[in-house]
Design a protein around this motif. Structure first.
Motif, PDB file in Angstrom:
ATOM      1  N   LEU A 127       6.512   9.032   2.343  1.00 20.53           N
ATOM      2  CA  LEU A 127       5.257   8.312   2.250  1.00 20.53           C
ATOM      3  C   LEU A 127       5.188   7.628   0.893  1.00 20.53           C
ATOM      4  CD1 LEU A 127       4.732  10.703   4.361  1.00 20.53           C
ATOM      5  CD2 LEU A 127       2.324  10.261   3.913  1.00 20.53           C
ATOM      6  N   ILE A 128       4.680   6.426   0.896  1.00 14.41           N
ATOM      7  CA  ILE A 128       4.509   5.671  -0.342  1.00 14.41           C
ATOM      8  C   ILE A 128       3.155   6.030  -0.932  1.00 14.41           C
ATOM      9  CG2 ILE A 128       4.273   3.359  -1.324  1.00 14.41           C
ATOM     10  CD1 ILE A 128       6.105   2.434   1.064  1.00 14.41           C
ATOM     11  N   GLN A 129       3.170   6.504  -2.173  1.00 14.86           N
ATOM     12  CA  GLN A 129       1.916   6.842  -2.840  1.00 14.86           C
ATOM     13  C   GLN A 129       1.302   5.580  -3.424  1.00 14.86           C
ATOM     14  OE1 GLN A 129       2.030  10.013  -5.716  1.00 14.86           O
ATOM     15  NE2 GLN A 129      -0.069   9.666  -6.392  1.00 14.86           N
ATOM     16  N   VAL A 130       0.067   5.299  -3.040  1.00 11.66           N
ATOM     17  CA  VAL A 130      -0.613   4.076  -3.448  1.00 11.66           C
ATOM     18  C   VAL A 130      -1.626   4.390  -4.548  1.00 11.66           C
ATOM     19  CG1 VAL A 130      -1.978   2.103  -2.687  1.00 11.66           C
ATOM     20  CG2 VAL A 130      -0.345   3.183  -1.104  1.00 11.66           C
ATOM     21  N   ALA A 131      -1.518   3.680  -5.650  1.00 10.34           N
ATOM     22  CA  ALA A 131      -2.464   3.818  -6.764  1.00 10.34           C
ATOM     23  C   ALA A 131      -3.559   2.770  -6.597  1.00 10.34           C
ATOM     24  CB  ALA A 131      -1.744   3.635  -8.098  1.00 10.34           C
ATOM     25  N   VAL A 150       3.673  -2.094  -2.068  1.00 11.60           N
ATOM     26  CA  VAL A 150       3.955  -1.225  -0.922  1.00 11.60           C
ATOM     27  C   VAL A 150       5.035  -1.805  -0.011  1.00 11.60           C
ATOM     28  CG1 VAL A 150       2.971  -0.362   1.245  1.00 11.60           C
ATOM     29  CG2 VAL A 150       1.730  -0.051  -0.900  1.00 11.60           C
ATOM     30  N   THR A 151       4.935  -3.079   0.311  1.00 11.71           N
ATOM     31  CA  THR A 151       5.886  -3.683   1.251  1.00 11.71           C
ATOM     32  C   THR A 151       7.315  -3.588   0.749  1.00 11.71           C
ATOM     33  OG1 THR A 151       4.214  -5.214   2.089  1.00 11.71           O
ATOM     34  CG2 THR A 151       6.512  -5.812   2.446  1.00 11.71           C
ATOM     35  N   GLU A 152       7.509  -3.874  -0.529  1.00 11.89           N
ATOM     36  CA  GLU A 152       8.854  -3.830  -1.106  1.00 11.89           C
ATOM     37  C   GLU A 152       9.451  -2.420  -1.014  1.00 11.89           C
ATOM     38  OE1 GLU A 152      11.136  -4.823  -5.350  1.00 11.89           O
ATOM     39  OE2 GLU A 152       9.013  -5.311  -5.075  1.00 11.89           O
ATOM     40  N   LEU A 153       8.643  -1.400  -1.318  1.00  8.56           N
ATOM     41  CA  LEU A 153       9.141  -0.030  -1.246  1.00  8.56           C
ATOM     42  C   LEU A 153       9.424   0.376   0.200  1.00  8.56           C
ATOM     43  CD1 LEU A 153       7.179   2.200  -3.796  1.00  8.56           C
ATOM     44  CD2 LEU A 153       9.600   1.591  -3.793  1.00  8.56           C
ATOM     45  N   ALA A 154       8.565  -0.023   1.122  1.00  6.18           N
ATOM     46  CA  ALA A 154       8.785   0.301   2.537  1.00  6.18           C
ATOM     47  C   ALA A 154      10.075  -0.334   3.043  1.00  6.18           C
ATOM     48  CB  ALA A 154       7.600  -0.163   3.375  1.00  6.18           C
ATOM     49  N   ASP A 155      10.321  -1.567   2.645  1.00 12.77           N
ATOM     50  CA  ASP A 155      11.562  -2.240   3.041  1.00 12.77           C
ATOM     51  C   ASP A 155      12.779  -1.511   2.474  1.00 12.77           C
ATOM     52  OD1 ASP A 155      10.046  -4.120   4.356  1.00 12.77           O
ATOM     53  OD2 ASP A 155      10.278  -5.679   2.819  1.00 12.77           O
ATOM     54  N   GLU A 191      -6.666  -0.223   5.312  1.00  6.72           N
ATOM     55  CA  GLU A 191      -6.334  -1.653   5.392  1.00  6.72           C
ATOM     56  C   GLU A 191      -4.869  -1.886   5.021  1.00  6.72           C
ATOM     57  OE1 GLU A 191      -8.980  -3.692   2.789  1.00  6.72           O
ATOM     58  OE2 GLU A 191     -10.776  -3.289   3.994  1.00  6.72           O
ATOM     59  N   ILE A 192      -4.435  -1.223   3.956  1.00  4.70           N
ATOM     60  CA  ILE A 192      -3.039  -1.364   3.528  1.00  4.70           C
ATOM     61  C   ILE A 192      -2.114  -0.804   4.594  1.00  4.70           C
ATOM     62  CG2 ILE A 192      -1.372  -0.754   1.733  1.00  4.70           C
ATOM     63  CD1 ILE A 192      -3.828  -0.452  -0.164  1.00  4.70           C
ATOM     64  N   SER A 193      -2.520   0.292   5.219  1.00  6.31           N
ATOM     65  CA  SER A 193      -1.718   0.895   6.287  1.00  6.31           C
ATOM     66  C   SER A 193      -1.550  -0.054   7.468  1.00  6.31           C
ATOM     67  CB  SER A 193      -2.370   2.196   6.758  1.00  6.31           C
ATOM     68  OG  SER A 193      -1.713   2.731   7.876  1.00  6.31           O
ATOM     69  N   THR A 194      -2.598  -0.770   7.801  1.00  7.51           N
ATOM     70  CA  THR A 194      -2.510  -1.734   8.906  1.00  7.51           C
ATOM     71  C   THR A 194      -1.450  -2.787   8.616  1.00  7.51           C
ATOM     72  OG1 THR A 194      -4.832  -1.400   9.504  1.00  7.51           O
ATOM     73  CG2 THR A 194      -3.799  -3.443  10.256  1.00  7.51           C
ATOM     74  N   GLY A 195      -1.428  -3.278   7.383  1.00  4.65           N
ATOM     75  CA  GLY A 195      -0.414  -4.251   7.000  1.00  4.65           C
ATOM     76  C   GLY A 195       0.987  -3.667   7.035  1.00  4.65           C
ATOM     77  N   ALA A 203       5.728   3.727  10.591  1.00  6.62           N
ATOM     78  CA  ALA A 203       5.151   4.240   9.327  1.00  6.62           C
ATOM     79  C   ALA A 203       3.640   4.394   9.487  1.00  6.62           C
ATOM     80  CB  ALA A 203       5.489   3.304   8.177  1.00  6.62           C
ATOM     81  N   ASN A 204       3.251   5.301  10.374  1.00  7.09           N
ATOM     82  CA  ASN A 204       1.849   5.384  10.774  1.00  7.09           C
ATOM     83  C   ASN A 204       1.099   6.588  10.212  1.00  7.09           C
ATOM     84  OD1 ASN A 204       3.082   7.370  12.249  1.00  7.09           O
ATOM     85  ND2 ASN A 204       2.719   6.431  14.251  1.00  7.09           N
ATOM     86  N   MET A 205       1.716   7.344   9.298  1.00  4.68           N
ATOM     87  CA  MET A 205       1.011   8.454   8.661  1.00  4.68           C
ATOM     88  C   MET A 205       0.104   7.935   7.550  1.00  4.68           C
ATOM     89  SD  MET A 205       3.868  11.487   8.268  1.00  4.68           S
ATOM     90  CE  MET A 205       2.780  12.431   7.172  1.00  4.68           C
ATOM     91  N   VAL A 206      -1.063   8.527   7.447  1.00  9.29           N
ATOM     92  CA  VAL A 206      -1.971   8.227   6.341  1.00  9.29           C
ATOM     93  C   VAL A 206      -2.429   9.568   5.771  1.00  9.29           C
ATOM     94  CG1 VAL A 206      -4.102   7.134   5.608  1.00  9.29           C
ATOM     95  CG2 VAL A 206      -2.719   6.071   7.401  1.00  9.29           C
ATOM     96  N   SER A 207      -1.872   9.924   4.626  1.00  7.18           N
ATOM     97  CA  SER A 207      -2.156  11.198   3.976  1.00  7.18           C
ATOM     98  C   SER A 207      -3.222  10.969   2.914  1.00  7.18           C
ATOM     99  CB  SER A 207      -0.860  11.751   3.347  1.00  7.18           C
ATOM    100  OG  SER A 207      -1.120  12.869   2.536  1.00  7.18           O
ATOM    101  N   ALA A 208      -4.430  11.460   3.189  1.00  4.75           N
ATOM    102  CA  ALA A 208      -5.554  11.219   2.275  1.00  4.75           C
ATOM    103  C   ALA A 208      -6.580  12.322   2.456  1.00  4.75           C
ATOM    104  CB  ALA A 208      -6.187   9.857   2.555  1.00  4.75           C
TER     105      ALA A 208
END
Length: 239
Positions: A127-131, A150-155, A191-195, A203-208
């Motif tokens: 999972l990508i940690q978003v600040a 986020v996109t660059e790390l996911a790629d 919103e970021i997850s949707t993108g 990549a559909n997990m949202v850990s929050a």
């Protein structure tokens, strides 16, 4: 030990009720949300009790504590999540026991995790940690990549061996636009997850959400909540 088991069972029941109520209020089925119990600073004996009470997902944030605990509990049907900031010199160890790493926040870490996972013959869900505080020019001390990274790390995760992009993680910011507004923070994460899912559908997990704000996280759409003190008790202050 019986008293501790009863305490944990009662705490779990209270957390379960909170999650169920939050799901109902949001019009979501309860099974949409996975409870991850964060067992940091607590002994392997508690992990065993939790497993006996039906917990299947546990998390740690420091490798020096997680590695021996995971080894001691290797016979249990558990999924291990690493949720702390991760240094590259700890990656080989973490890759040996963690099923999910929630704190990927830089390309160098992707490279290190990939190499370690391949060597261990494993595939790590990352999972990508978003600040989120980065959007207002603030940076807290909890790590994470700015939303525009986020996109660059996911790629990079998708292209690397032994790892795959599983979704996003955040901690409600203490500074910046979202300070004191966990609901708004988690809404922005969705919103970021949707993108992200547009480019990487799996990549559909949202850990929050944690003990204090899991209700806001469920309302926003989180798939996983990370709960420690509400289950295990308030941790003693160190130092």
């Amino acid at each position: 030990m019986t008293d501790r088991r009863t305490e944990l069972a009662d705490n779990l029941a209270r957390v379960e009720e909170r999650i169920s109520k939050a799901c109902s209020a949001a019009g979501r089925p309860r099974e949409d949300v996975t409870l991850i119990v964060v067992t940091k600073t607590y002994p392997a004996s508690d992990v065993r009790l939790l497993a006996g009470l039906g917990v299947r997902h546990v998390a740690e944030n420091k490798d020096q504590e997680a590695a021996p605990k995971a080894a001691e509990c290797a016979d249990l049907p558990l999924t291990w999540h690493f949720v702390g900031q991760l240094q590259t010199n700890k990656v080989r160890s973490v890759a040996s026991y963690a099923d999910f790493v929630h704190s990927v926040d830089r390309a160098r870490l992707v490279t290190a995790l990939s190499a370690a996972a391949v060597k261990a013959g494993r595939t790590l869900d990352c999972l990508i940690q978003v600040a989120l505080d980065a959007e207002s020019g603030e940076r807290g001390e909890r790590g994470g990549v700015a939303p525009d990274g986020v996109t660059e790390l996911a790629d990079a995760l998708a292209a690397a061996e032994g790892v795959r992009p599983a979704g996003l993680m955040t901690v409600a910011p203490l500074v910046g636009t979202y300070a004191g507004r966990p609901g708004a923070a988690f809404g922005r994460l969705m919103e970021i997850s949707t993108g992200l899912r547009a480019a990487h559908p799996a990549a559909n997990m949202v850990s929050a959400g944690m003990s204090a704000d899991l209700d806001d996280a469920v309302a926003a759409g989180a798939t996983h909540v990370r709960v420690g003190s509400a289950v295990l008790g308030v941790r003693p202050r160190l130092g």
